[in-house]
Design an enzyme around this catalytic site. Sequence first.
Site, PDB file in Angstrom:
ATOM      1  N   HIS A  17       0.836  -1.212   0.000  1.00 11.67           N
ATOM      2  CA  HIS A  17       0.000   0.000   0.000  1.00 11.67           C
ATOM      3  C   HIS A  17       0.871   1.262   0.000  1.00 11.67           C
ATOM      4  CE1 HIS A  17      -3.231  -2.582   2.157  1.00 11.67           C
ATOM      5  NE2 HIS A  17      -3.684  -2.318   0.945  1.00 11.67           N
ATOM      6  N   LYS A  41     -18.335  -5.001   7.506  1.00  8.92           N
ATOM      7  CA  LYS A  41     -17.132  -5.811   7.756  1.00  8.92           C
ATOM      8  C   LYS A  41     -16.714  -5.660   9.212  1.00  8.92           C
ATOM      9  CE  LYS A  41     -14.663  -5.787   3.323  1.00  8.92           C
ATOM     10  NZ  LYS A  41     -13.446  -5.261   2.674  1.00  8.92           N
ATOM     11  N   ARG A  90      -2.002  -6.071  -8.268  1.00  6.62           N
ATOM     12  CA  ARG A  90      -0.841  -6.914  -7.982  1.00  6.62           C
ATOM     13  C   ARG A  90      -0.680  -8.023  -9.003  1.00  6.62           C
ATOM     14  NH1 ARG A  90      -3.069  -8.077  -2.141  1.00  6.62           N
ATOM     15  NH2 ARG A  90      -4.834  -8.223  -3.546  1.00  6.62           N
ATOM     16  N   SER A 128      -3.399  -7.678   3.040  1.00  9.07           N
ATOM     17  CA  SER A 128      -3.725  -7.431   4.448  1.00  9.07           C
ATOM     18  C   SER A 128      -4.246  -8.702   5.115  1.00  9.07           C
ATOM     19  CB  SER A 128      -4.785  -6.329   4.561  1.00  9.07           C
ATOM     20  OG  SER A 128      -4.300  -5.142   4.022  1.00  9.07           O
TER      21      SER A 128
HETATM   22  O1  PNS Z   1      -9.222  -2.580   0.264  1.00 11.23           O
HETATM   23  P1  PNS Z   1     -10.501  -3.024  -0.374  1.00 11.23           P
HETATM   24  O2  PNS Z   1     -11.350  -3.757   0.632  1.00 11.23           O
HETATM   25  O3  PNS Z   1     -10.273  -3.798  -1.637  1.00 11.23           O
HETATM   26  O4  PNS Z   1     -11.294  -1.687  -0.806  1.00 11.23           O
HETATM   27  C1  PNS Z   1     -12.579  -1.756  -1.359  1.00 11.23           C
HETATM   28  C2  PNS Z   1     -13.220  -0.351  -1.424  1.00 11.23           C
HETATM   29  C3  PNS Z   1     -13.195   0.327  -0.073  1.00 11.23           C
HETATM   30  C4  PNS Z   1     -12.494   0.510  -2.411  1.00 11.23           C
HETATM   31  C5  PNS Z   1     -14.691  -0.537  -1.929  1.00 11.23           C
HETATM   32  O5  PNS Z   1     -15.329  -1.506  -1.155  1.00 11.23           O
HETATM   33  C6  PNS Z   1     -15.492   0.762  -1.855  1.00 11.23           C
HETATM   34  O6  PNS Z   1     -15.329   1.620  -2.685  1.00 11.23           O
HETATM   35  N1  PNS Z   1     -16.356   0.891  -0.808  1.00 11.23           N
HETATM   36  C7  PNS Z   1     -17.162   2.067  -0.586  1.00 11.23           C
HETATM   37  C8  PNS Z   1     -18.640   1.800  -0.883  1.00 11.23           C
HETATM   38  C9  PNS Z   1     -18.893   1.815  -2.376  1.00 11.23           C
HETATM   39  O7  PNS Z   1     -18.825   2.823  -3.037  1.00 11.23           O
HETATM   40  N2  PNS Z   1     -19.211   0.614  -2.915  1.00 11.23           N
HETATM   41  C10 PNS Z   1     -19.444   0.426  -4.324  1.00 11.23           C
HETATM   42  C11 PNS Z   1     -18.145   0.270  -5.086  1.00 11.23           C
HETATM   43  S1  PNS Z   1     -18.452  -0.008  -6.784  1.00 11.23           S
END
Ligand code: PNS
Length: 166
Positions: A17, A41, A90, A128
């Site tokens: 990150h 979560k 990645r 993570s």
């Molecule tokens: O580190 P992660 O868990 O892969 O991140 C995922 C994240 C936080 C980018 C995604 O879940 C997100 O954007 N969440 C916010 C809610 C949202 O907008 N959801 C629709 C995404 S298309």
Amino acid sequence: MKIAVYPGSFDPPTNGHTEIVFRSSKIFSKIIISITDNHNKKPTFTVEERKKMLEESIKHLPNVKVDIFSGLLVDYVKSKKASIVIRGLRAVSDFEYEFQLALMNRKFSKDIETVFFIPDEKYTYLSSSLIREIASLGGNVEDMVPKPVFKKIKEKYPKQKCLQKK
Ligand code: PNS
């Protein structure tokens, strides 16, 4: 001025990150690392803990800030007057999910572009969830996370203490 948001769970942040942050900080005027406060979560580290770990890990980068957000990412990005979403890629296995996320975000806002950064190959195996699993089982993750994150991991998983390098 190009403001970019780097969203994620960062539970916990890894060297992968912070390397993405470093790479993107050379390209965009301002980066906001944005930690999702998604109540669906159950995170290992609280959002406040993750914010502190990230702030300490990127303090040498003056154009990078850390924030917490809830709700839809596109709404948050607009509220910060940003137009770019940064994500790390990645391996091919990341592609399907990232493709879906980027296109869904584009459906909600045509003005927001998702830009992908590829980390150094030595970080491509990091995640993570693996860090959490290894740390909880007593494996040493010192080389895989920034120093402030390792400090917090040692508090959370006391077994790490015995495995620490000198
Ligand atoms: O580190 P992660 O868990 O892969 O991140 C995922 C994240 C936080 C980018 C995604 O879940 C997100 O954007 N969440 C916010 C809610 C949202 O907008 N959801 C629709 C995404 S298309």
